[in-house]
Design a protein around this motif. Structure first.
Motif, mmCIF file in Angstrom:
data_model
loop_
_atom_site.group_PDB
_atom_site.id
_atom_site.type_symbol
_atom_site.label_atom_id
_atom_site.label_comp_id
_atom_site.label_asym_id
_atom_site.label_seq_id
_atom_site.Cartn_x
_atom_site.Cartn_y
_atom_site.Cartn_z
ATOM 1 N N GLN A 1 -55.698 -62.202 13.709
ATOM 2 C CA GLN A 1 -55.459 -62.017 12.273
ATOM 3 C C GLN A 1 -54.252 -61.120 12.026
ATOM 4 O OE1 GLN A 1 -59.441 -60.662 11.237
ATOM 5 N NE2 GLN A 1 -59.806 -62.500 10.022
ATOM 6 N N ASN A 2 -54.092 -60.115 12.872
ATOM 7 C CA ASN A 2 -52.957 -59.189 12.723
ATOM 8 C C ASN A 2 -51.634 -59.793 13.173
ATOM 9 O OD1 ASN A 2 -54.622 -57.180 11.717
ATOM 10 N ND2 ASN A 2 -54.978 -56.248 13.706
ATOM 11 N N SER A 3 -51.699 -60.903 13.918
ATOM 12 C CA SER A 3 -50.466 -61.503 14.427
ATOM 13 C C SER A 3 -49.953 -62.645 13.547
ATOM 14 C CB SER A 3 -50.679 -62.011 15.863
ATOM 15 O OG SER A 3 -51.587 -63.082 15.883
ATOM 16 N N ILE A 4 -50.677 -62.958 12.471
ATOM 17 C CA ILE A 4 -50.224 -63.975 11.519
ATOM 18 C C ILE A 4 -50.048 -63.336 10.151
ATOM 19 C CG2 ILE A 4 -51.274 -65.887 12.780
ATOM 20 C CD1 ILE A 4 -53.634 -65.805 10.886
ATOM 21 N N LYS A 5 -49.392 -64.053 9.239
ATOM 22 C CA LYS A 5 -49.144 -63.508 7.904
ATOM 23 C C LYS A 5 -50.443 -63.409 7.108
ATOM 24 C CE LYS A 5 -46.174 -66.477 6.311
ATOM 25 N NZ LYS A 5 -46.255 -67.541 7.315
ATOM 26 N N SER A 6 -50.428 -62.560 6.095
ATOM 27 C CA SER A 6 -51.638 -62.334 5.296
ATOM 28 C C SER A 6 -52.062 -63.575 4.526
ATOM 29 C CB SER A 6 -51.414 -61.168 4.323
ATOM 30 O OG SER A 6 -50.313 -61.435 3.470
ATOM 31 N N ASP A 7 -51.108 -64.479 4.211
ATOM 32 C CA ASP A 7 -51.480 -65.688 3.467
ATOM 33 C C ASP A 7 -51.808 -66.865 4.396
ATOM 34 O OD1 ASP A 7 -48.850 -65.862 4.301
ATOM 35 O OD2 ASP A 7 -48.193 -67.056 2.580
ATOM 36 N N ASP A 8 -51.725 -66.644 5.717
ATOM 37 C CA ASP A 8 -52.211 -67.654 6.657
ATOM 38 C C ASP A 8 -53.720 -67.480 6.820
ATOM 39 O OD1 ASP A 8 -49.613 -68.538 7.029
ATOM 40 O OD2 ASP A 8 -49.255 -67.171 8.708
ATOM 41 N N LEU A 9 -54.398 -68.535 7.242
ATOM 42 C CA LEU A 9 -55.862 -68.524 7.252
ATOM 43 C C LEU A 9 -56.401 -68.787 8.650
ATOM 44 C CD1 LEU A 9 -56.354 -70.721 4.051
ATOM 45 C CD2 LEU A 9 -56.488 -68.229 4.184
ATOM 46 N N ILE A 10 -57.461 -68.068 9.034
ATOM 47 C CA ILE A 10 -58.125 -68.303 10.307
ATOM 48 C C ILE A 10 -59.596 -68.612 10.057
ATOM 49 C CG2 ILE A 10 -58.416 -65.804 10.658
ATOM 50 C CD1 ILE A 10 -58.330 -66.410 13.698
ATOM 51 N N PHE A 11 -60.071 -69.697 10.674
ATOM 52 C CA PHE A 11 -61.442 -70.165 10.497
ATOM 53 C C PHE A 11 -62.130 -70.212 11.865
ATOM 54 C CE2 PHE A 11 -58.761 -72.072 7.299
ATOM 55 C CZ PHE A 11 -59.492 -71.992 6.114
ATOM 56 N N ARG A 12 -63.388 -69.772 11.918
ATOM 57 C CA ARG A 12 -64.166 -69.960 13.134
ATOM 58 C C ARG A 12 -64.774 -71.358 13.074
ATOM 59 N NH1 ARG A 12 -69.260 -66.396 15.568
ATOM 60 N NH2 ARG A 12 -69.138 -67.261 17.680
ATOM 61 N N TYR A 13 -64.276 -72.229 13.949
ATOM 62 C CA TYR A 13 -64.679 -73.640 13.925
ATOM 63 C C TYR A 13 -66.050 -73.825 14.552
ATOM 64 C CZ TYR A 13 -63.817 -78.705 14.018
ATOM 65 O OH TYR A 13 -63.881 -80.059 13.812
#
Length: 368
Positions: A280-292
């Motif tokens: 999460q810290n290595s991508i921009k704040s408006d990018d999204l990470i989902f646990r698939y």
């Protein structure tokens, strides 16, 4: 000699009497007007224990806040208070969402050897003892698990069991399982104290940690605090006609099962939380990470235009995951397999892009 003893006793009585009056005055100042107790009535043992229990919960909460402990870890510290009081042999906290998969969030160390995902799945299907707690929203005690018709667990050493509903805003977020490896009796006073504890836990969770947002949000994965599979499905349906350029990354942790097998699920869960936070810290704040699911994640990168840009992001993610982490004196070294797909260059929409990125990821995993 008799006179001296009498004087000493008199002085002691005066001191005790004076101290009692002074204490009563201060007590009467602290409490509400309508709740003022009689000046010289000593507190009941039950009230003393309940108040000490309450203050212990708040002390734990404050300590967690001061040490900037994460919310779910603070919650674990709080529920441990009750299991310590009950002198349980083991305990576990089972998350029981009504329309999702049940899973264990916390458990005592002596349950590390159990296949907990399998156990949670069995309980969701056949766990009538848990379902009774959910239906009644009340504690449920089984003195002898062998003789109780509601008990149907294969992987259990429990002779006596207590199920405690943990609630936030009058909604059950899960059940605290308290287990004894020999038959015990839970006294009426202990049951009364447990109910008192539940009221205070609800108050602490809401007022101190705002945990209702964490547990009652249908879009968050409780363990990693990334978005969950349902949130991804919602995102896909809302962006079917979205023509903006995006990159979809599908990643899977390599050999993560070995971490759980070698070091236990507690270490595995903590590692997954740390690694997810790093990503999460290595991508921009408006990018999204989902646990698939499990150790698979989907990342959606917004406003991506070139392949070399996504390559830079992927290398950054891989680099941050490779950095070793230490959990409970255990050194964990991880790696990931990644596949990606550009929208709309390689796929018309997010759903198709996930499918393509998933296949690319598995091709990379086979190379490893």
């Amino acid at each position: 000699m008799y006179i001296i003893i009498s004087i000493v006793l008199l002085l002691i009585l005066v001191y005790v009497f004076y101290t009692g009056i002074k204490t009563a005055i201060y007590v009467r100042r602290i409490v509400n007007e309508k709740d003022k107790p009689p000046a010289f009535t000593p507190p009941s043992p039950k009230k003393v224990i309940k108040e000490r229990f309450k203050s212990s919960l708040f002390e734990t909460a404050i300590t967690c806040l001061e040490n900037e402990v994460e919310k779910d870890c603070a919650f674990e510290d709080i529920i441990k208070k009750l299991t310590l009081f009950l002198k349980a042999d083991s305990w576990s906290f089972l998350i029981t969402p009504p329309d999702d998969v049940w899973r264990f969030l916390f458990w005592s160390k002596n349950l590390d050897f159990l296949p907990l995902e399998e156990v949670a799945s069995e309980i969701q299907i056949n766990g009538e003892h848990i379902k009774k707690v959910l239906d009644t929203k009340k504690i449920f005690f089984i003195k002898d698990t062998k003789k109780n018709s509601l008990w149907n667990q294969k992987h259990s050493l429990s002779k006596s069991w207590l199920g405690i509903p943990i609630m936030v805003k009058n909604e059950i977020i899960g059940v605290l399982n308290v287990d004894w490896f020999q038959q015990v009796k839970v006294s009426p006073f202990e049951k009364e104290l447990i109910n008192y504890f539940l009221e205070d836990v609800d108050r602490v969770l809401k007022t101190v940690f705002s945990l209702n947002e964490l547990f009652l949000s249908s879009d968050l994965d409780i363990l990693t605090q990334a978005y969950n599979r349902k949130a991804l499905e919602k995102y896909i349906s809302q962006h079917k006609s979205d023509s903006s350029k995006k990159a979809v990354i599908f990643l899977d942790y390599d050999n993560f099962k070995k971490i759980n097998d070698n070091f236990g699920h507690t270490v595995g869960d903590q590692a997954l939380k740390v690694l997810t936070k790093r990503i999460q810290n290595s991508i921009k704040s408006d990018d999204l990470i989902f646990r698939y699911g499990g150790d698979e994640f989907v990342i959606i990168i917004n406003e991506i235009t070139e392949n070399n840009s996504i390559d830079i992001i992927i290398q950054r993610i891989k680099s941050t995951v490779k950095t070793p982490i230490t959990i409970k004196d255990t050194l964990i070294i991880s790696s990931i397999s990644i596949g990606y797909c550009l929208v709309p260059q390689e796929a018309p929409d997010i759903e198709k892009a996930i499918e393509i990125a998933d296949k690319k990821m598995y091709l990379q995993k086979e190379i490893h």
